[in-house]
Design a protein around this motif. Sequence first.
Motif, PDB file in Angstrom:
ATOM      1  N   GLY A   1       7.129  11.146  -5.417  1.00 16.74           N
ATOM      2  CA  GLY A   1       5.753  10.670  -5.329  1.00 16.74           C
ATOM      3  C   GLY A   1       5.597   9.171  -5.439  1.00 16.74           C
TER       4      GLY A   1
ATOM      5  N   SER B   1       5.292   7.721   5.120  1.00 16.22           N
ATOM      6  CA  SER B   1       4.730   7.160   6.340  1.00 16.22           C
ATOM      7  C   SER B   1       3.836   5.989   5.950  1.00 16.22           C
ATOM      8  N   LEU B   2       3.849   4.947   6.775  1.00 11.02           N
ATOM      9  CA  LEU B   2       3.087   3.750   6.432  1.00 11.02           C
ATOM     10  C   LEU B   2       1.713   3.776   7.103  1.00 11.02           C
TER      11      LEU B   2
ATOM     12  N   VAL C   1      11.564   2.487   3.007  1.00 13.37           N
ATOM     13  CA  VAL C   1      11.059   3.030   1.748  1.00 13.37           C
ATOM     14  C   VAL C   1      11.328   4.522   1.698  1.00 13.37           C
TER      15      VAL C   1
ATOM     16  N   THR D   1      11.997   5.425   5.471  1.00 12.84           N
ATOM     17  CA  THR D   1      11.042   5.034   6.503  1.00 12.84           C
ATOM     18  C   THR D   1      11.110   3.527   6.702  1.00 12.84           C
ATOM     19  N   VAL D   2      11.326   3.122   7.929  1.00 12.44           N
ATOM     20  CA  VAL D   2      11.504   1.705   8.223  1.00 12.44           C
ATOM     21  C   VAL D   2      10.219   0.920   7.967  1.00 12.44           C
TER      22      VAL D   2
ATOM     23  N   ALA E   1       1.151   3.171   1.819  1.00 11.13           N
ATOM     24  CA  ALA E   1       2.047   4.211   2.314  1.00 11.13           C
ATOM     25  C   ALA E   1       1.517   5.552   1.837  1.00 11.13           C
ATOM     26  N   THR E   2       2.058   6.602   2.405  1.00  7.01           N
ATOM     27  CA  THR E   2       1.688   7.925   1.943  1.00  7.01           C
ATOM     28  C   THR E   2       2.888   8.838   2.143  1.00  7.01           C
TER      29      THR E   2
ATOM     30  N   LYS F   1      -0.691   5.533  -1.317  1.00  8.16           N
ATOM     31  CA  LYS F   1       0.212   5.071  -2.373  1.00  8.16           C
ATOM     32  C   LYS F   1       0.473   3.594  -2.153  1.00  8.16           C
TER      33      LYS F   1
ATOM     34  N   ILE G   1       6.674   5.392  -4.098  1.00 10.28           N
ATOM     35  CA  ILE G   1       7.263   4.764  -2.925  1.00 10.28           C
ATOM     36  C   ILE G   1       8.263   3.713  -3.404  1.00 10.28           C
TER      37      ILE G   1
END
Lengths: 717, 168
Positions: free
Chosen positions: B73, A683-684, B68, B56-57, A674-675, A659, B75
């Motif tokens: 779905g 998660s990056l 984020v 999420t950092v 990211a996903t 994403k 981000i």
Amino acid sequence: MTVDLSQFYQVFFDESLEGLDAMEAELLRYSEGTQDDESINTIFRAAHSIKGGSGTFGFDSIAGFTHVLETLLDQIRDGQRDITSQHIDLFLQSIDCLREMINALSSGDDSVPESTAQLKAAFEAILNDEVADEGEQSALEAEQITTDSATQAAAIASEAHENTSGWKVTFIPSEDILMTGNEPLYLIQELTELGDHEVELVTEKIPSWSELKPEFCYLRWIVKLYCDCTEQQINEVFEWVADESEIKIEELAATESTKVAAVPALNQQDTASSEAAANEVKSSAPAVTKNADTKAATAKPATKAKQADANSIRVGIDKVDSLINMVGELVITQAMLSQLFEGEMTAQSLTRMKEGLAQLEHNTRDLQESVMRIRMLPISFVFSRFPRLVRDTGQKLGKKIELILQGESTELDKTVMEKISDPLVHLVRNAMDHGLESPEQRLAAGKPEIGKLTLNAYHQGGNVVIEIIDDGKGLDPIKIKNKAISNGLIGENDELSEEQINLLIFEAGFSTAEAVSDLSGRGVGMDVVKSNIQALNGSVDVESVVGKGATFRIRLPLTLAILDGQLIRIGQHVYIIPLVNIIESLQINQNDVSRIGGEYDVLHLRGEYVPIICLADVFLHKSDAQTLTDGLLVVVEVDGGKVGIFVDDLLAQQQVVIKSLEANYNKVEGISGATILGDGTVSLIIDIVSLVRMAGVKNISSHNLVATETHAQGGTA
Amino acid sequence: MTEEITDVEKINQKLGLLDGVENANVEQFLSFFLDDEEYAVDILRVQEIRCWEGATVIPNSPISVKGVMNLRGTIVPVMDLRLRLGLAEQAYNSLTVVIVLKFITQDGIEKISGVVVDAVADVHSISPEDIQQAPELSSNVNANFVKGLGSSKSGALILLDPDTLLAI
């Protein structure tokens, strides 16, 4: 007649563009001299179906234009005349022109490019020349010629009618026209869509009330059209009723026209029309070249339109079949699983459920792969435009160039393909403009006169590699270095290897105005090429030998949508490292670690020194691991070298859907996207190349490993 | 303070009702509390309100960016408005909410971003002529972010401009 044709427009556009591609390919074979008997037929068929289609859909500008094209092609096909290079050039220009028209139409713009009229005139001039030539031939052939020139005259006349002030159409439908399912009103409506008009209804034939039969049509119409449509277009309207109805089409005398400025009444004599056409050609010649010059400017809207309509994809039937198979499997597995719950739950059914789930996982993965394959297209879609480009550019530059295409069937994701095409064109242009020398220079350098340009594509691991290889003069490191120094990219005394110098051409500040040439300057826009490729998660590098040639190598991921990832953990943070980058993961033996300069660590790994990047330090996270032995080292490949990334722990491996982070945020250094994980958290995904850059590790592949950590904490955690 | 706590549900309901309301002369603002002050944003910029569920950092991001989150779905970055406005940090509690705002970047691209606020308050209708220019002397709020001042029952309402507030 009430069918909404517009729903088929896109199909027509797609097919026409395909037809044009086919025409272009065959024409290029002519110019190379490798044509066969089928070539002209292929070209003719394509032109014919474009004409037919555009007529049906009412794209008269295209229909009219292809008509002249077709007339000439028809004569060539019948052997009445030989195809000359002038014809090929003209045809190729027409293809460009038609493409432009189709692209414009697909974005809802039905304007006609200026070049249309000029090209049309040029075609008519050729056609008329023929008539004139034949007219001069001996009387013996006179009879045959008369028929020939008669048909041509008709064709010319119908085109030439464009200049008339209008038409008077008398439409007398047969009385039983309504019974045959035709509705005269629609015909009149269609006719009036051609342009300005006056419709007169003749009611004198309506019988008295007692004699009138309600199913019969007693009405007649006289339609005056004040527009420059052709007689053919009018005939097309009545195509279906022509047999049973009486249709008279007369030309309106110029004086009769009230709306259109007087145009000299049409002189149907061949001499006059050919003379006029010839004049037109004379004046059009400079205009055509002008058009070519402005092409750069017009290219932009064209690509824009392409983006707008690039929403369909042609897929091989085998791919669809395999997809259907997969879905079938999936349904069977699902049925099997639901069956398990019908009876009592036993230990046995539990094992079967486990099996079923394993099967399901397998099927899902297969299905996913098949779906991904649908988006994959052979790279020939991009490559196919290069023969033309190379031919045109070669002619313009006066260079003899042989283009070799290799690995055309290599498949690549459609999105990647669309985005790589512009950088590729740029690189190919560069290679032709600056890489390959002129024939004289080549001969002087003891090379064959014809320069070789190779485009090569192949798969390597999870990547597609595209190479642009020329056997020209190569990059001049001294020149590049001087320019880089004058631009302030490097210092005067910087020691750089030849490779590093060559890579300078991709730097943003390298290009200068003075380097801009007609086509391209080697170095001009290279930074754009590089950033475009990097935006696709790809990389580009160059290998060059002075006097022998240069090779530009582009590496691209197969797809942008999904990647296999390794989940890793630092403290409480979970990141993903693309699996394609990972060579191995290992536990560090402290004895193999050397600290260089008291700042950073390298690991001695089977004879290589691998710099260690501590992810927690780069990302400023708090790590669990106190020493290097507490965590794990993920060895990744980057830029042809190896780097170890130190993490706390390895978690699962899984496929993740990529994403964009930039859609709502900004680009983040060290992160490619990211996903969303199974538990819904984000998660990056780590971008290895950028991470390594952040950590300040340089010269990974060279023997003397020089690594510097940007962060004061140093390499150990 | 937080005596006027409206639940997320109620506000979301109000947001839904707004779709039908069309009053040319009145603009509506969603207000929220930050450090005992009532702030507000144009309600048409508010996409939705969510409870704080963590984020999420993003490494090496400005301190005000909490990270984020996954918005069905998509981000979406989340910003702590206290930190963005230079206010003291406060631990998140059950009242802490994330307001998802639409904003337009300098390049004219519409993006969405979440902002963490202490609590949502109310919806106010304010006619444009009642909006006053903010005095230049704002102590800890970056003047660029403030579109103007309105008034509510409880006092001043600081109207924020999402476009400048969320441009990072």
